[in-house]
Design an enzyme around this catalytic site. Structure first.
Site, PDB file in Angstrom:
ATOM      1  N   HIS A  12       0.863  -1.184   0.000  1.00 51.19           N
ATOM      2  CA  HIS A  12       0.000   0.000   0.000  1.00 51.19           C
ATOM      3  C   HIS A  12       0.899   1.233   0.000  1.00 51.19           C
ATOM      4  O   HIS A  12       2.022   1.208   0.489  1.00 51.19           O
ATOM      5  CB  HIS A  12      -0.867  -0.037   1.261  1.00 51.19           C
ATOM      6  CG  HIS A  12      -1.942   1.000   1.322  1.00 51.19           C
ATOM      7  ND1 HIS A  12      -1.687   2.301   1.675  1.00 51.19           N
ATOM      8  CD2 HIS A  12      -3.281   0.924   1.097  1.00 51.19           C
ATOM      9  CE1 HIS A  12      -2.821   2.985   1.670  1.00 51.19           C
ATOM     10  NE2 HIS A  12      -3.801   2.183   1.324  1.00 51.19           N
ATOM     11  N   CYS A  38      -4.650   2.476  -3.764  1.00 49.43           N
ATOM     12  CA  CYS A  38      -3.382   2.965  -3.221  1.00 49.43           C
ATOM     13  C   CYS A  38      -2.252   1.968  -3.459  1.00 49.43           C
ATOM     14  O   CYS A  38      -1.379   1.781  -2.592  1.00 49.43           O
ATOM     15  CB  CYS A  38      -3.511   3.285  -1.731  1.00 49.43           C
ATOM     16  SG  CYS A  38      -4.608   4.660  -1.372  1.00 49.43           S
ATOM     17  N   ASP A  60       3.098  -4.660   8.034  1.00 52.68           N
ATOM     18  CA  ASP A  60       1.855  -3.897   7.937  1.00 52.68           C
ATOM     19  C   ASP A  60       0.697  -4.871   8.067  1.00 52.68           C
ATOM     20  O   ASP A  60       0.378  -5.620   7.144  1.00 52.68           O
ATOM     21  CB  ASP A  60       1.805  -3.169   6.586  1.00 52.68           C
ATOM     22  CG  ASP A  60       0.525  -2.365   6.406  1.00 52.68           C
ATOM     23  OD1 ASP A  60      -0.340  -2.379   7.311  1.00 52.68           O
ATOM     24  OD2 ASP A  60       0.369  -1.731   5.343  1.00 52.68           O
ATOM     25  N   LYS A  97     -10.748  -0.670  10.489  1.00 54.47           N
ATOM     26  CA  LYS A  97     -10.944  -1.932   9.771  1.00 54.47           C
ATOM     27  C   LYS A  97     -11.318  -3.058  10.731  1.00 54.47           C
ATOM     28  O   LYS A  97     -11.883  -4.078  10.327  1.00 54.47           O
ATOM     29  CB  LYS A  97      -9.679  -2.308   8.996  1.00 54.47           C
ATOM     30  CG  LYS A  97      -9.264  -1.298   7.931  1.00 54.47           C
ATOM     31  CD  LYS A  97      -8.043  -1.779   7.161  1.00 54.47           C
ATOM     32  CE  LYS A  97      -7.356  -0.661   6.397  1.00 54.47           C
ATOM     33  NZ  LYS A  97      -8.193  -0.046   5.348  1.00 54.47           N
ATOM     34  N   GLN A 101      -4.592  -5.300   7.097  1.00 51.70           N
ATOM     35  CA  GLN A 101      -5.588  -6.268   6.624  1.00 51.70           C
ATOM     36  C   GLN A 101      -5.553  -7.553   7.445  1.00 51.70           C
ATOM     37  O   GLN A 101      -6.593  -8.076   7.840  1.00 51.70           O
ATOM     38  CB  GLN A 101      -5.348  -6.584   5.142  1.00 51.70           C
ATOM     39  CG  GLN A 101      -5.438  -5.402   4.209  1.00 51.70           C
ATOM     40  CD  GLN A 101      -6.824  -4.788   4.160  1.00 51.70           C
ATOM     41  OE1 GLN A 101      -7.841  -5.450   4.389  1.00 51.70           O
ATOM     42  NE2 GLN A 101      -6.881  -3.505   3.865  1.00 51.70           N
TER      43      GLN A 101
END
Length: 414
Positions: A132, A373, A209, A235, A212
């Protein structure tokens, strides 16, 4: 055969879960809302909405600085949320959890603070083509401003990280690795334990990261042994404006503060400043108090269902949706890795993604359209833009059927 409403996991009461989300009762253009934009942001359950209203109405005050009852209660609720995050991701200490505004802020904080200690001209940072922009641009800052080099790990045609290329990327100039745990476009779940082990053998720290992955799969940062892990509240069915930066204590002790102000100091003089301890050292100013409390409530909600149950439900939805969408002639799925989360990014031949999304909306189906993104990733797969259907714990077989029928309408329209 999976029934129309229920996945194979009979212990997963999808109707009861959906009833906890008021937004899912909405009608869009006369159709039931089919919300498949969870990778961008998830809807909020009653428990979170109620907790936020309760906190703002009866328990709100600034934290850490007051001895009156409201401040004490607010501080307890805020720090209790930190402990919930610690337990959720399997960290050793609560003070290794730094609250930020989102995952983007967390990555920027790490890049600026850790980088200040360790990066200089000619050094190398390893990232991948699936990142991202939030995990690309902060490293470009170092490239532009300090002459640091970015080394890109390629992917195969299914969207898997090329692990041999990753291992070969290390040199005596490599100072950092920053890679997504799960791609927000491909859904690819990277072998993070192997990624970390290889980096550590080369004496290099790793940031993962988890924006998700933390939503879809159990996380244990101690088992993974990553140096940094970031995720974001909105999220995780929590509020916007709250993110989490996990870092090993040893790094946080060494790293300089990212921002200066109140709360992050022990004392300030005319010619000196003494910084506070962890985690306050990295939380300057009035923090995201209510947002953290809301995130804590969201994690309680997730835990009440069970992440293992959620993962199983979403995996079955992903398989069912993949099979249904591949029935549509001219539809190409971008990202077919075996280890994959509940995200399907696709393109329809000769139809722009924005047009697909606009027609889907007419039938109540909410998907994301564009490049998500991830410009380098779209360039690699030679697509200008894509649609992304991303599933959450409240999505059902009915949602998949509604998406499939709406896509047939798109084909008919064009």
């Amino acid at each position: 055969m999976i029934s129309h409403n229920q996945t194979k996991n009979k212990n997963y009461d999808i109707h009861s879960i959906r009833a906890q989300f008021p937004c899912l009762e909405s009608k869009i253009n006369g159709n039931p809302l089919c919300y498949l934009d969870n990778a961008a942001s998830a809807q909020k359950p009653h428990a979170v909405l109620k907790r936020l209203q309760e906190f703002y109405s009866y328990q709100y005050a600034n934290v850490h600085r007051g001895i009156h009852e409201l401040s004490v209660k607010a501080t307890h609720a805020y720090e209790d949320a930190r402990k919930k995050v610690q337990q959720f991701i399997g960290a050793q200490h609560a003070h290794e959890m730094i609250f930020t505004t989102n995952a983007t802020a967390a990555i920027n904080m790490i890049a600026a603070s850790y980088g200040k200690l360790h990066f200089q001209a000619g050094d190398e940072i390893i990232i991948s083509l699936m990142e991202h922009h939030s995990n690309i641009v902060p490293w470009h800052f170092w490239r532009e401003r300090s002459g640091v080099n970015i080394k890109w790990v390629p992917l195969d045609h299914e969207g898997n990280l090329c692990m041999q290329s990753y291992e070969d990327a290390f040199s005596d100039k490599t100072k950092f690795v920053s890679i997504s745990h799960m791609s927000n476009v491909l859904g690819t779940c990277n072998p993070v334990k192997d990624i970390v082990d290889i980096a550590h053998k080369n004496g290099v720290a790793v940031l993962l990261d988890g924006s998700q992955a933390a939503v879809h799969t159990p996380i244990n940062v101690q088992e993974i042994d990553c140096d940094f892990y970031v995720c974001t509240g909105h999220k995780l069915y929590g509020p916007t404006g709250i993110g989490v930066c996990y870092a090993k204590e040893k790094h946080l002790q060494d790293m300089p503060p990212f921002m200066g102000g109140g709360e992050m100091i022990e004392s300030v003089g005319l010619d000196s400043v003494v910084y506070g301890g962890l985690p306050q050292k990295f939380e300057a100013g009035t923090p995201q108090i209510a947002q953290a409390v809301g995130l804590g409530e969201a994690l309680d909600f997730i835990n009440s269902i069970g992440m293992e149950n959620i993962s199983q439900h979403e995996a079955e939805l992903l398989q069912y949706a993949t099979d249904k969408l591949l029935e549509i002639k001219g539809l190409r799925i971008i990202g077919t890795a075996k280890e994959k989360g509940a995200i399907i990014t696709f393109a329809l031949k000769d139809i722009h993604a924005h047009d697909v999304s606009a027609v889907l909306d007419k039938y109540g189906v909410a998907v994301r359209a564009g490049k998500h993104c991830c410009d380098p990733l779209h360039e690699y797969f030679n697509v200008q833009s894509t649609c992304r259907a991303s599933f959450g714990l409240y999505n059902s077989i009915e949602d998949v059927e509604q998406l499939h029928k709406a896509l047939i309408k798109v084909k008919e329209f064009f």
